[in-house]
Design an enzyme around this catalytic site. Structure first.
Site, short mmCIF file in Angstrom:
data_model
loop_
_atom_site.label_atom_id
_atom_site.label_comp_id
_atom_site.label_asym_id
_atom_site.label_seq_id
_atom_site.Cartn_x
_atom_site.Cartn_y
_atom_site.Cartn_z
N SER A 268 -16.30 61.51 0.95
CA SER A 268 -15.24 62.33 0.38
C SER A 268 -13.86 61.82 0.79
O SER A 268 -13.69 61.19 1.84
CB SER A 268 -15.38 63.78 0.83
OG SER A 268 -16.64 64.29 0.48
N1 SAH Z 1 -20.69 64.36 3.95
C1 SAH Z 1 -20.79 63.06 3.32
C2 SAH Z 1 -20.67 63.17 1.82
C3 SAH Z 1 -21.72 62.38 1.13
S1 SAH Z 1 -21.93 62.65 -0.59
C4 SAH Z 1 -19.84 62.07 3.94
O1 SAH Z 1 -19.02 62.47 4.79
O2 SAH Z 1 -19.90 60.89 3.62
C5 SAH Z 1 -23.21 63.87 -0.61
C6 SAH Z 1 -24.51 63.50 -0.02
O3 SAH Z 1 -25.42 64.61 -0.24
C7 SAH Z 1 -25.21 62.30 -0.65
O4 SAH Z 1 -25.47 61.35 0.34
C8 SAH Z 1 -26.51 62.86 -1.23
O5 SAH Z 1 -27.61 61.98 -1.14
C9 SAH Z 1 -26.71 64.10 -0.38
N2 SAH Z 1 -27.58 65.14 -0.94
C10 SAH Z 1 -27.63 65.60 -2.21
N3 SAH Z 1 -28.55 66.58 -2.32
C11 SAH Z 1 -29.10 66.75 -1.08
C12 SAH Z 1 -30.09 67.62 -0.53
N4 SAH Z 1 -30.74 68.53 -1.27
N5 SAH Z 1 -30.39 67.51 0.78
C13 SAH Z 1 -29.75 66.59 1.57
N6 SAH Z 1 -28.80 65.75 1.11
C14 SAH Z 1 -28.46 65.83 -0.19
#
Ligand code: SAH
Length: 205
Positions: free
Chosen positions: A52
């Site tokens: 993000s």
């Molecule tokens: N907090 C992260 C943002 C990553 S983007 C950062 O600081 O980089 C969101 C992430 O959520 C992705 O990696 C995706 O694979 C994950 N995601 C989506 N659905 C999910 C679920 N049900 N359980 C765990 N992770 C999930």
């Protein structure tokens, strides 16, 4: 990043600002993008996912109103950057990611920085992590169609949950508060997150 992107847009929580100043964001992005790591935008981290924008990480962190003693559950480890920020502000971070390769990489960075208060798990985070519940705060960093019911159940009372809720394109960043058994919701602002995929999220990425 702090003075140009965060403070002018209303990030005032000192713990959040201090963590954003401390955690080396460039270690959470691929080598080819290191020179853009502190830019005012999200960046790709592989597998169609993103780290993000700094402002959104700060906004979500500030919305949790952490004091230092809390245990926090994060859904969507991704690069690990948000979990790293939280680890500097609260007692313990539990973070769940559904894509193995992303989790492996994030763990490498946590280890290299000696962030020892972060526990990780490969799973569908929409079911939460019952073993360590309840959590003082829960942060979902992927956008879902609704607030996953298991997460509300695993939220402490009092407790705060921050999650983007909406359609696949645009979501409301929502702050959900539990206090004396009552749930209240407040919209913070419109955001764009990758999809929350799972039992209590969307069916596919
Ligand atoms: N907090 C992260 C943002 C990553 S983007 C950062 O600081 O980089 C969101 C992430 O959520 C992705 O990696 C995706 O694979 C994950 N995601 C989506 N659905 C999910 C679920 N049900 N359980 C765990 N992770 C999930």
């Amino acid at each position: 990043m702090i003075d140009e992107q965060l403070v002018p847009r209303g990030i005032h929580d000192l713990k959040t600002l201090e963590a954003m100043r401390t955690v080396p964001r460039h270690l959470f992005v691929e080598d080819a993008m290191k020179d853009q790591a502190y830019g005012d935008f999200p960046l790709p981290i592989g597998r169609g996912q993103t780290i993000s924008q700094p402002y959104i990480v700060a906004l979500m962190t500030q919305a949790l109103n952490l004091k230092g003693h809390e245990s926090v559950l994060e859904i969507g480890t991704g690069s690990g950057y948000q979990a790293a920020i939280l680890s500097q502000i609260c007692a313990k971070v539990y973070t769940i990611e559904r894509i193995d390769s992303l989790l492996v990489q994030a763990r490498k960075v946590f280890d290299s920085l000696h962030y020892l208060n972060i526990l990780t798990k490969l799973d569908d985070g929409t079911n939460g992590w019952p073993e360590y519940a309840p959590y003082d705060a829960i942060i979902v960093t992927a956008g879902g169609p609704k607030v996953p019911e298991p997460l509300l159940g695993q939220l402490a009372d009092p407790g705060t949950l921050v999650i983007p809720v909406g359609d696949r394109g645009v979501q409301d960043l929502r702050r959900v508060t539990k206090r004396e058994g009552q749930i209240t919701e407040k919209n913070i602002e419109f955001v764009r997150f990758v999809s929350l995929v799972g039992d209590h999220g969307w069916e596919s990425g």
